[in-house]
Scaffold this motif. Structure first.
Motif, PDB file in Angstrom:
ATOM      1  N   ILE A 291       7.174  16.200   9.794  1.00 37.18           N
ATOM      2  CA  ILE A 291       7.526  15.645   8.484  1.00 37.18           C
ATOM      3  C   ILE A 291       8.526  14.472   8.873  1.00 37.18           C
ATOM      4  O   ILE A 291       8.502  13.227   8.528  1.00 37.18           O
ATOM      5  CB  ILE A 291       8.561  16.593   7.662  1.00 37.18           C
ATOM      6  CG1 ILE A 291       7.564  17.414   6.995  1.00 37.18           C
ATOM      7  CG2 ILE A 291       9.240  15.520   6.239  1.00 37.18           C
ATOM      8  CD1 ILE A 291       8.087  18.900   6.172  1.00 37.18           C
ATOM      9  N   ALA A 292       9.308  14.814   9.776  1.00 39.08           N
ATOM     10  CA  ALA A 292      10.724  13.705  10.332  1.00 39.08           C
ATOM     11  C   ALA A 292       9.603  12.191  10.830  1.00 39.08           C
ATOM     12  O   ALA A 292       9.622  11.734  10.296  1.00 39.08           O
ATOM     13  CB  ALA A 292      11.526  13.840  10.716  1.00 39.08           C
ATOM     14  N   TYR A 293       8.915  12.280  11.667  1.00 37.23           N
ATOM     15  CA  TYR A 293       8.630  11.495  12.513  1.00 37.23           C
ATOM     16  C   TYR A 293       7.484  10.667  11.485  1.00 37.23           C
ATOM     17  O   TYR A 293       7.953   9.316  11.516  1.00 37.23           O
ATOM     18  CB  TYR A 293       7.606  12.006  13.755  1.00 37.23           C
ATOM     19  CG  TYR A 293       6.562  11.221  14.271  1.00 37.23           C
ATOM     20  CD1 TYR A 293       6.781  10.753  15.532  1.00 37.23           C
ATOM     21  CD2 TYR A 293       5.448  11.061  13.677  1.00 37.23           C
ATOM     22  CE1 TYR A 293       6.286   9.121  16.276  1.00 37.23           C
ATOM     23  CE2 TYR A 293       4.363  10.117  14.027  1.00 37.23           C
ATOM     24  CZ  TYR A 293       4.857   9.121  15.833  1.00 37.23           C
ATOM     25  OH  TYR A 293       4.302   8.147  16.639  1.00 37.23           O
ATOM     26  N   TYR A 294       6.899  11.787  10.807  1.00 41.53           N
ATOM     27  CA  TYR A 294       5.834  11.016   9.973  1.00 41.53           C
ATOM     28  C   TYR A 294       6.193  10.241   8.829  1.00 41.53           C
ATOM     29  O   TYR A 294       5.908   8.759   8.198  1.00 41.53           O
ATOM     30  CB  TYR A 294       4.574  11.340   8.980  1.00 41.53           C
ATOM     31  CG  TYR A 294       3.356  11.823  10.432  1.00 41.53           C
ATOM     32  CD1 TYR A 294       2.955  10.429  10.944  1.00 41.53           C
ATOM     33  CD2 TYR A 294       2.816  13.095  11.232  1.00 41.53           C
ATOM     34  CE1 TYR A 294       1.700  11.391  12.204  1.00 41.53           C
ATOM     35  CE2 TYR A 294       2.460  13.242  11.951  1.00 41.53           C
ATOM     36  CZ  TYR A 294       1.624  11.856  12.110  1.00 41.53           C
ATOM     37  OH  TYR A 294       0.621  12.192  13.285  1.00 41.53           O
ATOM     38  N   THR A 295       7.625  10.447   8.295  1.00 40.94           N
ATOM     39  CA  THR A 295       8.686   9.771   7.567  1.00 40.94           C
ATOM     40  C   THR A 295       9.075   8.593   7.935  1.00 40.94           C
ATOM     41  O   THR A 295       8.962   7.706   6.988  1.00 40.94           O
ATOM     42  CB  THR A 295       9.321  10.733   7.035  1.00 40.94           C
ATOM     43  OG1 THR A 295       8.934  12.253   5.845  1.00 40.94           O
ATOM     44  CG2 THR A 295      10.185   9.951   6.336  1.00 40.94           C
ATOM     45  N   ALA A 296       9.675   8.895   8.858  1.00 38.44           N
ATOM     46  CA  ALA A 296      10.573   7.507   9.554  1.00 38.44           C
ATOM     47  C   ALA A 296       8.344   6.905  10.370  1.00 38.44           C
ATOM     48  O   ALA A 296       8.716   5.372  10.167  1.00 38.44           O
ATOM     49  CB  ALA A 296      10.741   7.819  10.905  1.00 38.44           C
ATOM     50  N   PHE A 297       7.959   6.733  10.274  1.00 35.75           N
ATOM     51  CA  PHE A 297       6.480   6.013  11.147  1.00 35.75           C
ATOM     52  C   PHE A 297       6.299   5.493   9.550  1.00 35.75           C
ATOM     53  O   PHE A 297       6.258   3.775   9.712  1.00 35.75           O
ATOM     54  CB  PHE A 297       5.439   6.883  11.682  1.00 35.75           C
ATOM     55  CG  PHE A 297       4.253   5.743  11.731  1.00 35.75           C
ATOM     56  CD1 PHE A 297       4.782   5.163  12.924  1.00 35.75           C
ATOM     57  CD2 PHE A 297       3.246   6.028  11.541  1.00 35.75           C
ATOM     58  CE1 PHE A 297       2.726   4.932  13.116  1.00 35.75           C
ATOM     59  CE2 PHE A 297       2.166   4.861  11.934  1.00 35.75           C
ATOM     60  CZ  PHE A 297       1.936   4.620  12.727  1.00 35.75           C
TER      61      PHE A 297
ATOM     62  N   MET B 274       1.252  -1.291  -0.101  1.00 32.90           N
ATOM     63  CA  MET B 274      -0.121  -0.140   0.219  1.00 32.90           C
ATOM     64  C   MET B 274       0.728   1.178   0.516  1.00 32.90           C
ATOM     65  O   MET B 274       1.976   1.166   0.550  1.00 32.90           O
ATOM     66  CB  MET B 274      -0.734  -0.153   1.536  1.00 32.90           C
ATOM     67  CG  MET B 274      -1.988   1.794   1.427  1.00 32.90           C
ATOM     68  SD  MET B 274      -2.727   1.104   2.950  1.00 32.90           S
ATOM     69  CE  MET B 274      -3.525  -0.339   3.037  1.00 32.90           C
ATOM     70  N   ARG B 275       0.234   2.439  -0.441  1.00 31.97           N
ATOM     71  CA  ARG B 275       0.961   3.550  -0.247  1.00 31.97           C
ATOM     72  C   ARG B 275       0.912   4.528  -0.137  1.00 31.97           C
ATOM     73  O   ARG B 275      -0.485   4.357   0.375  1.00 31.97           O
ATOM     74  CB  ARG B 275       1.402   4.073  -2.482  1.00 31.97           C
ATOM     75  CG  ARG B 275       1.814   2.847  -3.158  1.00 31.97           C
ATOM     76  CD  ARG B 275       1.903   4.668  -4.569  1.00 31.97           C
ATOM     77  NE  ARG B 275       2.797   4.698  -4.129  1.00 31.97           N
ATOM     78  CZ  ARG B 275       2.718   6.279  -4.947  1.00 31.97           C
ATOM     79  NH1 ARG B 275       2.270   6.365  -6.567  1.00 31.97           N
ATOM     80  NH2 ARG B 275       3.510   7.101  -5.057  1.00 31.97           N
ATOM     81  N   VAL B 276       1.519   4.609   0.990  1.00 33.76           N
ATOM     82  CA  VAL B 276       1.131   5.981   2.151  1.00 33.76           C
ATOM     83  C   VAL B 276       1.403   7.097   1.916  1.00 33.76           C
ATOM     84  O   VAL B 276       2.907   7.345   1.811  1.00 33.76           O
ATOM     85  CB  VAL B 276       1.050   5.351   2.897  1.00 33.76           C
ATOM     86  CG1 VAL B 276       0.830   6.105   4.284  1.00 33.76           C
ATOM     87  CG2 VAL B 276       0.988   3.606   3.808  1.00 33.76           C
ATOM     88  N   ALA B 277       1.325   8.368   2.134  1.00 31.34           N
ATOM     89  CA  ALA B 277       1.705   9.679   2.721  1.00 31.34           C
ATOM     90  C   ALA B 277       1.316   9.955   3.719  1.00 31.34           C
ATOM     91  O   ALA B 277       0.346   9.956   3.875  1.00 31.34           O
ATOM     92  CB  ALA B 277       1.093  10.095   0.868  1.00 31.34           C
ATOM     93  N   ALA B 278       1.839  11.326   3.956  1.00 31.37           N
ATOM     94  CA  ALA B 278       1.251  12.096   5.574  1.00 31.37           C
ATOM     95  C   ALA B 278       1.026  13.526   4.944  1.00 31.37           C
ATOM     96  O   ALA B 278       1.914  13.931   3.437  1.00 31.37           O
ATOM     97  CB  ALA B 278       2.994  11.737   5.967  1.00 31.37           C
TER      98      ALA B 278
ATOM     99  N   ARG C 122       4.639   1.499   1.012  1.00 30.69           N
ATOM    100  CA  ARG C 122       5.567   2.013   0.920  1.00 30.69           C
ATOM    101  C   ARG C 122       5.354   3.033   0.976  1.00 30.69           C
ATOM    102  O   ARG C 122       4.248   4.084   0.572  1.00 30.69           O
ATOM    103  CB  ARG C 122       4.781   1.766  -0.556  1.00 30.69           C
ATOM    104  CG  ARG C 122       6.212   1.750  -2.016  1.00 30.69           C
ATOM    105  CD  ARG C 122       6.329   1.152  -3.373  1.00 30.69           C
ATOM    106  NE  ARG C 122       6.207   2.801  -4.353  1.00 30.69           N
ATOM    107  CZ  ARG C 122       6.144   2.372  -5.395  1.00 30.69           C
ATOM    108  NH1 ARG C 122       4.792   1.665  -5.967  1.00 30.69           N
ATOM    109  NH2 ARG C 122       6.747   3.405  -5.720  1.00 30.69           N
ATOM    110  N   PHE C 123       6.206   3.977   1.394  1.00 33.94           N
ATOM    111  CA  PHE C 123       6.643   5.900   1.406  1.00 33.94           C
ATOM    112  C   PHE C 123       6.730   5.889  -0.314  1.00 33.94           C
ATOM    113  O   PHE C 123       7.050   6.613  -0.975  1.00 33.94           O
ATOM    114  CB  PHE C 123       7.496   5.784   1.984  1.00 33.94           C
ATOM    115  CG  PHE C 123       7.957   7.675   2.034  1.00 33.94           C
ATOM    116  CD1 PHE C 123       7.159   7.787   3.335  1.00 33.94           C
ATOM    117  CD2 PHE C 123       7.960   8.251   1.085  1.00 33.94           C
ATOM    118  CE1 PHE C 123       7.528   9.306   3.449  1.00 33.94           C
ATOM    119  CE2 PHE C 123       8.862  10.287   1.319  1.00 33.94           C
ATOM    120  CZ  PHE C 123       7.553  10.349   2.552  1.00 33.94           C
TER     121      PHE C 123
END
Length: 57
Positions: A24-30, A1-5, A38-39
């Motif tokens: 941004i840092a938190y959700y990218t790492a999460f 699944m592709r996921v975005a924040a 998939r980020f």
């Protein structure tokens, strides 16, 4: 699944800028820590929550 924040702050104050960077840092790492995801991207913005005019889609 592709996921975005989606990250945002409501002012241009300096402390809000660091808040946006932290979000941004938190959700990218999460997102990247979940092997089933998939980020895709982080969408970020700074705008007042009082008005919806002139906000890009």
């Amino acid at each position: 699944m592709r996921v975005a924040a989606y990250c945002r702050t409501s002012t241009n104050q300096e402390k809000q800028n660091s808040s946006l960077e932290k979000q941004i840092a938190y959700y990218t790492a999460f997102i990247q820590s979940n092997p089933k995801w998939r980020f895709a991207a982080v969408y970020a913005g700074q705008a007042s929550g009082q008005h919806t005019q002139n906000r890009p889609g």
